[in-house]
Design a protein around this motif. Structure first.
Motif, PDB file in Angstrom:
ATOM      1  N   LYS A  77       0.676  -1.106  -0.020  1.00 40.98           N
ATOM      2  CA  LYS A  77      -0.108   0.064  -0.221  1.00 40.98           C
ATOM      3  C   LYS A  77       0.738   1.199  -0.073  1.00 40.98           C
ATOM      4  O   LYS A  77       0.300   1.964  -0.646  1.00 40.98           O
ATOM      5  CB  LYS A  77      -1.241   0.018   1.205  1.00 40.98           C
ATOM      6  N   GLU A  78       2.378   1.396   1.384  1.00 37.34           N
ATOM      7  CA  GLU A  78       2.556   2.758   0.904  1.00 37.34           C
ATOM      8  C   GLU A  78       3.197   2.558  -0.618  1.00 37.34           C
ATOM      9  O   GLU A  78       4.120   4.287  -0.883  1.00 37.34           O
ATOM     10  CB  GLU A  78       3.382   2.883   2.277  1.00 37.34           C
ATOM     11  N   ASP A  81      -0.224   3.911  -2.715  1.00 35.84           N
ATOM     12  CA  ASP A  81      -0.792   5.294  -2.457  1.00 35.84           C
ATOM     13  C   ASP A  81      -0.588   6.386  -2.838  1.00 35.84           C
ATOM     14  O   ASP A  81       0.635   6.760  -3.191  1.00 35.84           O
ATOM     15  CB  ASP A  81      -0.618   4.955  -1.189  1.00 35.84           C
ATOM     16  N   GLY A  82      -1.610   6.872  -4.153  1.00 34.68           N
ATOM     17  CA  GLY A  82      -1.496   8.658  -4.438  1.00 34.68           C
ATOM     18  C   GLY A  82      -0.531   7.976  -6.369  1.00 34.68           C
ATOM     19  O   GLY A  82      -0.777   8.680  -6.591  1.00 34.68           O
ATOM     20  N   LYS A  83      -0.113   6.756  -6.361  1.00 37.24           N
ATOM     21  CA  LYS A  83       0.352   6.872  -7.428  1.00 37.24           C
ATOM     22  C   LYS A  83      -0.674   6.202  -8.462  1.00 37.24           C
ATOM     23  O   LYS A  83      -1.995   6.168  -8.177  1.00 37.24           O
ATOM     24  CB  LYS A  83       1.094   5.932  -7.207  1.00 37.24           C
ATOM     25  N   GLU A 118      -7.501  -0.643  -3.761  1.00 39.67           N
ATOM     26  CA  GLU A 118      -7.219  -1.056  -1.689  1.00 39.67           C
ATOM     27  C   GLU A 118      -5.900  -0.254  -1.516  1.00 39.67           C
ATOM     28  O   GLU A 118      -6.064  -0.403  -0.455  1.00 39.67           O
ATOM     29  CB  GLU A 118      -7.857  -2.570  -1.919  1.00 39.67           C
ATOM     30  N   SER A 119      -5.280  -0.345  -2.316  1.00 42.48           N
ATOM     31  CA  SER A 119      -3.919   0.057  -2.129  1.00 42.48           C
ATOM     32  C   SER A 119      -3.508   1.658  -2.038  1.00 42.48           C
ATOM     33  O   SER A 119      -2.359   2.570  -1.852  1.00 42.48           O
ATOM     34  CB  SER A 119      -2.970  -0.719  -2.848  1.00 42.48           C
ATOM     35  N   GLY A 120      -4.682   2.404  -2.881  1.00 45.37           N
ATOM     36  CA  GLY A 120      -4.574   3.248  -2.709  1.00 45.37           C
ATOM     37  C   GLY A 120      -4.023   4.532  -4.315  1.00 45.37           C
ATOM     38  O   GLY A 120      -3.861   5.405  -3.942  1.00 45.37           O
ATOM     39  N   ALA A 121      -3.771   3.517  -5.266  1.00 47.40           N
ATOM     40  CA  ALA A 121      -3.353   3.429  -6.212  1.00 47.40           C
ATOM     41  C   ALA A 121      -4.465   4.293  -6.820  1.00 47.40           C
ATOM     42  O   ALA A 121      -5.607   4.070  -6.732  1.00 47.40           O
ATOM     43  CB  ALA A 121      -2.728   2.675  -7.098  1.00 47.40           C
ATOM     44  N   LYS A 122      -3.976   4.990  -7.964  1.00 42.91           N
ATOM     45  CA  LYS A 122      -5.496   5.952  -8.753  1.00 42.91           C
ATOM     46  C   LYS A 122      -5.014   4.948 -10.212  1.00 42.91           C
ATOM     47  O   LYS A 122      -3.907   5.360 -11.078  1.00 42.91           O
ATOM     48  CB  LYS A 122      -4.921   7.269  -9.307  1.00 42.91           C
ATOM     49  N   PRO A 177      -7.245   9.260  -4.563  1.00 42.67           N
ATOM     50  CA  PRO A 177      -7.004   7.668  -4.061  1.00 42.67           C
ATOM     51  C   PRO A 177      -7.988   6.330  -4.719  1.00 42.67           C
ATOM     52  O   PRO A 177      -8.373   6.804  -4.090  1.00 42.67           O
ATOM     53  CB  PRO A 177      -5.764   7.871  -2.727  1.00 42.67           C
ATOM     54  N   GLY A 178      -7.648   5.638  -5.675  1.00 42.63           N
ATOM     55  CA  GLY A 178      -8.290   4.256  -5.128  1.00 42.63           C
ATOM     56  C   GLY A 178      -9.360   4.552  -6.130  1.00 42.63           C
ATOM     57  O   GLY A 178     -10.237   3.543  -6.124  1.00 42.63           O
TER      58      GLY A 178
END
Ligand SMILES: Nc1ncnc2c1ncn2[C@@H]1O[C@H](COP(=O)(O)OP(=O)(O)O)[C@@H](O)[C@H]1O
Ligand SMILES: O=C(OP(=O)(O)O)[C@H](O)COP(=O)(O)O
Length: 465
Positions: A77-78, A81-83, A118-122, A177-178
Motif C-alpha cells: 500500500k505505501e 498510495d496516491g500513485k 485497495e492500495s490507494g492507487a489512481k 486515491p482508489g
C-alpha cells in the motif's frame, strides 16, 4: 455473399470475433474466481527496499529497485498510495450492439484493479476492443465495459473519451486515491498497432507506473503492450503472467495422447502456430473458419466460406508435415452450410467434399462432431482455441457445444483440458461448462504462442524494463 463480403463480415472482429443481434443469453455474470488469473504472486521475489515512483528519480529507481518482471502484487500500500497506475487490461469482450455477451475478461481484470484500488492507487485502465480499421467507431467503444466494471467493482468508473492527451490529463487531475477510470479504445489510434514510440510515450504521460494485466494481448507488440514498458521510463510490472506461463509450460510434457483443437476466425494469425503444434501433439483437430482454407488447399470447393487465399500453400504443407510426423490431423467430414452470414439463414448439412457454390460453412456437421469426440476420447491433455462454428447463432452452435460437452467429460475422467481465447471461453461459459474445464485462459492466440515456446512481446518488454 461474396468471399470479399464474408471476410469483411468476419475479420473486423468485435470482442475477438463477433457483433450482431440475437446471441444466446449470457448464462453467468457473477464475479467468479478465474483458474488462469492470478493477479499477484506475492513472495516469489524479494521486496524492493525503496519503491517510490517520483517523477524525478523514476529511471534510476526502476533499474535499482524493481526486480525484473516484478508483479504488482508484490507492491505494498505505501508503495502504491496516491500513485497513478496505467493498467493494460484485455477488455476485448464480445458485444451484441452495446450489450456485453460474456464478461469473463472483465471479471479476470478485477483482482488486479482491486489490489490497486485497495492500495490507494489512481487506476487508469487502457485496453483495445475489436479491430477498428480507421479511427474511432462507436461500435468499438469501451463505454459499455466501464458500466460493467463499475458494477463488478462496486464503485464509480469514470469513462474517458480518449486514451491520450488533454482528456486523460484532466481526468487524472480530478482522481482521488482508489478511484478508477477507463480510457477509450487504444486502437482508435493506428499508432497503437504500429507501435510508434511517440504514441507509447503519450499513453504513459500521466502515469507513475505501468502494469500489464492483458495476457490475451501479450502476443501483440503494440504500443500499450510493448511500447510503454520499452520506450517510457515507467516502472513496468506484470500481474499474472508467471502463473499463466506455468500452466502452458505444463503442456511441454503433457500426459498423452495430447490433442490440440484450433478453430475460430482469426485464421491468418493462428494457422502459423499449427506447424509448431505438430511437433508436440498426437492429434490436431481443425475447426471453425480454419477448416475451409484446409479444404480448399485439398482442391475442394468451399463456396463462400471464410478462406485465407494466401495461406493455401501453408495449409498444404501442414497436411504433409502432419503425415510425416504421424500426427492425426482431423478435418470435419461434414459441415453445416448457410446461404448468408445470419442467424436466420437457410441451412443444409453437406459432405465437406460437396459444398455448393453460394453456400458458406458456419459449423461442422453432426457426423464430424461425433468423429471428433471419438478421436478425443483417449486423450489425456487437450488444448482448445477457437470455436468450431459461429456458435453465437444457435443454428451453428452444435459443433462447439458438442466439443465443449466432450471436454467436460474428459476432465471428469482425469484429463487436463485447457480452453483459451475470448470467444472460446465465452462459448464454454454459455454452455455452462467453464467450471468443468481444468484451466480457462483469457488468451487464445497468446496461449497458442506460449505453447509454441515463444516469448510473448508483452512479457519480454516487462523483462527488459
Ligand atoms: N466457419 C466459420 N466462419 C466464420 N466465422 C467463424 C466460423 N467458425 C467460428 N467462427 C467465429 O470465430 C470467432 C472466434 O474466433 P477467434 O477470435 O479466433 O477465437 P477466440 O476468441 O476464442 O480466440 C467466433 O466469433 C465465431 O463466430
Ligand atoms: O481476443 C483476443 O485474442 P484471441 O481471440 O486470440 O483470444 C485478444 O484480445 C487480442 O486481440 P487481437 O487478436 O485483435 O489482437
Amino acid at each position: 455473399v461474396s468471399m470479399a463480403n464474408q471476410q469483411v463480415a468476419v475479420e473486423p472482429l468485435v470482442g475477438g470475433g463477433f457483433s450482431m443481434a440475437g446471441v444466446r443469453p449470457v448464462s453467468r455474470m457473477a464475479v467468479a474466481p478465474m483458474h488462469s488469473v492470478s493477479p499477484m504472486n506475492v513472495g516469489r521475489f524479494s521486496k524492493p527496499s525503496v519503491t517510490k515512483f517520483s517523477a524525478v528519480s523514476r529511471p534510476q529507481q526502476l533499474k535499482v529497485n524493481v526486480e525484473k518482471k516484478m508483479s504488482v502484487g508484490d507492491l505494498k500500500k505505501e508503495e502504491l498510495d496516491g500513485k497513478v497506475a496505467l493498467v493494460r487490461c484485455d477488455l476485448n469482450v464480445p458485444l451484441d450492439g452495446k450489450t456485453i455477451t460474456d464478461d469473463t475478461r472483465i471479471r479476470a481484470s478485477i483482482p488486479t484493479i482491486k489490489h490497486l484500488v485497495e492500495s490507494g492507487a489512481k487506476v487508469l485502465l487502457t485496453s483495445h476492443l475489436g479491430r477498428p480499421k480507421d479511427g474511432p467507431e462507436d461500435k468499438f467503444s469501451l463505454a459499455p465495459v466501464a458500466a460493467r466494471l463499475s458494477e463488478l467493482l462496486g464503485q464509480d468508473v469514470t469513462f474517458v473519451k480518449d486514451c491520450i492527451g488533454e482528456p486523460v490529463k484532466e481526468a487524472v487531475a480530478t482522481m482521488t486515491p482508489g478511484s478508477v477510470a477507463l480510457l477509450e479504445n487504444v486502437r482508435f489510434y493506428k499508432e497503437e498497432t504500429k507501435n510508434e514510440p511517440e504514441f507509447a510515450k503519450k499513453l504513459a504521460a500521466n502515469a507513475d507506473l505501468f502494469v500489464n494485466d492483458a495476457f490475451g494481448t501479450a502476443h501483440r507488440a503494440h504500443g500499450s503492450t510493448e511500447g510503454v514498458p520499452l520506450t517510457s521510463s515507467l516502472p513496468s510490472l506484470d500481474s499474472f503472467f508467471r502463473r499463466s506461463s506455468t500452466t502452458f509450460r505444463r503442456c511441454a510434457e503433457p500426459a498423452r495422447p495430447f490433442a490440440a483443437i484450433v478453430g475460430g476466425s482469426k485464421v491468418s494469425s493462428k494457422i502459423g502456430v499449427i506447424e509448431s503444434l505438430l511437433e508436440k501433439v498426437d492429434k490436431l483437430v481443425i475447426g471453425g473458419g480454419m477448416v475451409f482454407t484446409f479444404l480448399k488447399a485439398r482442391g475442394l470447393e468451399v463456396g463462400s466460406s471464410l478462406v485465407e487465399e494466401d495461406k493455401l500453400e501453408l495449409a498444404k504443407d501442414l497436411e504433409r508435415i502432419a503425415k510425416e510426423k504421424g500426427v492425426e490431423l482431423i478435418l470435419p467430414t461434414d459441415v453445416v452450410l448457410a446461404d448468408a452470414f445470419a442467424k436466420d439463414a437457410n441451412t443444409q448439412v453437406a459432405d465437406a467434399t460437396a459444398i455448393p457454390e453460394g453456400w458458406m460453412g458456419l459449423d461442422q456437421g453432426p457426423k464430424a462432431t461425433e468423429e471428433i469426440i471419438a478421436a478425443l476420447k483417449d486423450c489425456k491433455t487437450v488444448i482448445w482455441n477457437g470455436p468450431m462454428g459461429v456458435f453465437e447463432f444457435e443454428a451453428f452452435s452444435k459443433g462447439t457445444f458438442g466439443v465443449a460437452d466432450a471436454l467436460a467429460d474428459l476432465t471428469k475422467g482425469g484429463a487436463t483440458t485447457i480452453i483459451g481465447g475470448g470467444d472460446s471461453v465465452a462459448a464454454v461459459e454459455q454452455a455452462g461448462l467453464a467450471d468443468q474445464m481444468s484451466h480457462i485462459s483469457t488468451g487464445g492466440g497468446a496461449s497458442l504462442e506460449l505453447l509454441e515456446g515463444k516469448v510473448l512481446p508483452g512479457v519480454a518488454a516487462l523483462n527488459a524494463a
